[in-house]
Motif scaffolding. Structure first.
Motif, PDB file in Angstrom:
ATOM      1  N   LEU A   1       3.339  -6.335  -8.445  1.00  0.00           N
ATOM      2  CA  LEU A   1       3.539  -5.929  -7.056  1.00  0.00           C
ATOM      3  C   LEU A   1       3.122  -4.475  -6.910  1.00  0.00           C
ATOM      4  O   LEU A   1       3.300  -3.680  -7.828  1.00  0.00           O
ATOM      5  CB  LEU A   1       5.009  -6.070  -6.650  1.00  0.00           C
ATOM      6  N   THR A   2       2.574  -4.112  -5.773  1.00  0.00           N
ATOM      7  CA  THR A   2       2.225  -2.715  -5.541  1.00  0.00           C
ATOM      8  C   THR A   2       2.354  -2.387  -4.069  1.00  0.00           C
ATOM      9  O   THR A   2       2.259  -3.275  -3.208  1.00  0.00           O
ATOM     10  CB  THR A   2       0.807  -2.394  -6.035  1.00  0.00           C
ATOM     11  N   SER A   3       2.567  -1.117  -3.783  1.00  0.00           N
ATOM     12  CA  SER A   3       2.774  -0.686  -2.394  1.00  0.00           C
ATOM     13  C   SER A   3       1.463  -0.405  -1.676  1.00  0.00           C
ATOM     14  O   SER A   3       1.465  -0.025  -0.516  1.00  0.00           O
ATOM     15  CB  SER A   3       3.655   0.565  -2.376  1.00  0.00           C
ATOM     16  N   GLY A   4       0.341  -0.590  -2.336  1.00  0.00           N
ATOM     17  CA  GLY A   4      -0.946  -0.331  -1.700  1.00  0.00           C
ATOM     18  C   GLY A   4      -1.295  -1.363  -0.653  1.00  0.00           C
ATOM     19  O   GLY A   4      -0.819  -2.501  -0.691  1.00  0.00           O
ATOM     20  N   PRO A   5      -2.163  -1.007   0.321  1.00  0.00           N
ATOM     21  CA  PRO A   5      -2.638  -1.983   1.304  1.00  0.00           C
ATOM     22  C   PRO A   5      -3.511  -3.024   0.616  1.00  0.00           C
ATOM     23  O   PRO A   5      -4.285  -2.694  -0.294  1.00  0.00           O
ATOM     24  CB  PRO A   5      -3.450  -1.137   2.294  1.00  0.00           C
ATOM     25  N   TRP A   6      -3.420  -4.281   1.042  1.00  0.00           N
ATOM     26  CA  TRP A   6      -4.053  -5.356   0.294  1.00  0.00           C
ATOM     27  C   TRP A   6      -5.565  -5.197   0.151  1.00  0.00           C
ATOM     28  O   TRP A   6      -6.123  -5.535  -0.896  1.00  0.00           O
ATOM     29  CB  TRP A   6      -3.729  -6.718   0.906  1.00  0.00           C
ATOM     30  N   ASP A   7      -6.263  -4.671   1.153  1.00  0.00           N
ATOM     31  CA  ASP A   7      -7.714  -4.562   1.025  1.00  0.00           C
ATOM     32  C   ASP A   7      -8.101  -3.646  -0.136  1.00  0.00           C
ATOM     33  O   ASP A   7      -9.035  -3.937  -0.889  1.00  0.00           O
ATOM     34  CB  ASP A   7      -8.352  -4.089   2.337  1.00  0.00           C
TER      35      ASP A   7
END
Length: 271
Positions: free
Chosen positions: A125-131
């Motif tokens: 999991l990561t907090s980055g935007p999916w694109d």
């Protein structure tokens, strides 16, 4: 009959003393007693983890993956247990500018076939935007499932840099365990192997014999200075220690075709 080997001047600094096999075996056997106690205490800690209470969560909370938004419950893939690694993210940074420590952790989990065989699923999991995340995952060649938890509350979202364990009972989801700090180390088998070697990890904080070489202060996100530990060491393609648009954590340079990329239209992260 054993004889004490001669020990001419060594080229390696701080090399361990040389003894005969019988002497080595006696010292090694004494250490084994301590190692066995450590193993038993580790087993006891694991038993205590299995007895921790748990917290119920909303399993319908949506996270974003390659197929768009999906409920967190889907990450279990029908299994009863789930382990996730929560990967830190720097918005807009080039791929090689993402977190050294988290990159190293994810690098060590190429697949989860043995976890799956035990009925445990794994996801990052990561907090980055999916694109941005999708482009990074493709670039790195990761095969395990990744999801963006941007805007999702803890413990599914929130602060990153942890391992978390979850249990599913039908459609109900529970948090059972979470690490802090060096609790992430079990994922990184390289550190455990380095701990068995005579020079260890080589970091300044380690308790080493006099004369044993150590790396300078290793601090995540800082420019490399001299010989840095590879988990926080950035270099360019020629191996020169540097932090910049063409730098990346050193082990990644060994991948075929691993060339640097430019920023994603914003300034790369540098702290």
């Amino acid at each position: 009959m054993t004889t004490t080997p001669s020990d001419p001047t060594a080229a390696l600094p701080g090399r361990p003393p040389v003894v005969d096999l019988a002497t080595w075996q006696a010292v090694r056997d004494a250490l084994l007693i301590r190692e066995k106690a450590h193993t038993r205490e580790g087993d006891a800690l694991a038993a205590a983890r299995r007895r921790l209470p748990m917290v119920e969560l909303d399993g319908t909370v949506e996270v974003v993956g390659p197929d768009g938004p999906v409920p967190f419950l889907d990450l279990f893939q029908g299994r009863d247990e789930l382990v996730v690694y929560q990967h830190m993210w720097y918005d807009g940074a080039p791929h090689q500018g993402q977190c050294e420590g988290c990159t190293t952790t994810a690098w060590h989990v190429k697949d989860a076939v043995y976890l799956n065989a035990r009925g445990v699923s794994f996801a990052v999991l990561t907090s980055g935007p999916w694109d941005e995340v999708a482009s990074y995952v493709e670039f790195m060649g990761y095969t395990q499932p990744w999801y963006s938890v941007r805007g999702v509350d803890a413990p599914i979202g929130g602060g990153m840099g942890h391992i978390c364990c979850f249990l599913r009972d039908g459609d109900r989801v529970f948090l059972t365990y979470s690490t802090t700090g060096r609790g992430n180390e079990p994922v990184n088998g390289s550190l455990a192997l380095l701990d068995m070697t005579p020079y260890g990890r080589g970091e300044a904080w380690e308790d080493n014999p006099e004369g044993r070489p150590a790396i300078v202060d290793v601090r995540e996100g800082h420019p490399s200075q001299g010989r840095q530990a590879c988990w926080y060491w950035r270099s360019d393609a020629d191996g020169n220690a540097t932090w910049g648009p063409t730098s990346r954590p050193v082990p990644q340079w060994t991948r075929p075709g691993a060339t640097p990329v430019e920023t994603l239209g914003r300034h790369g992260h540098h702290h």
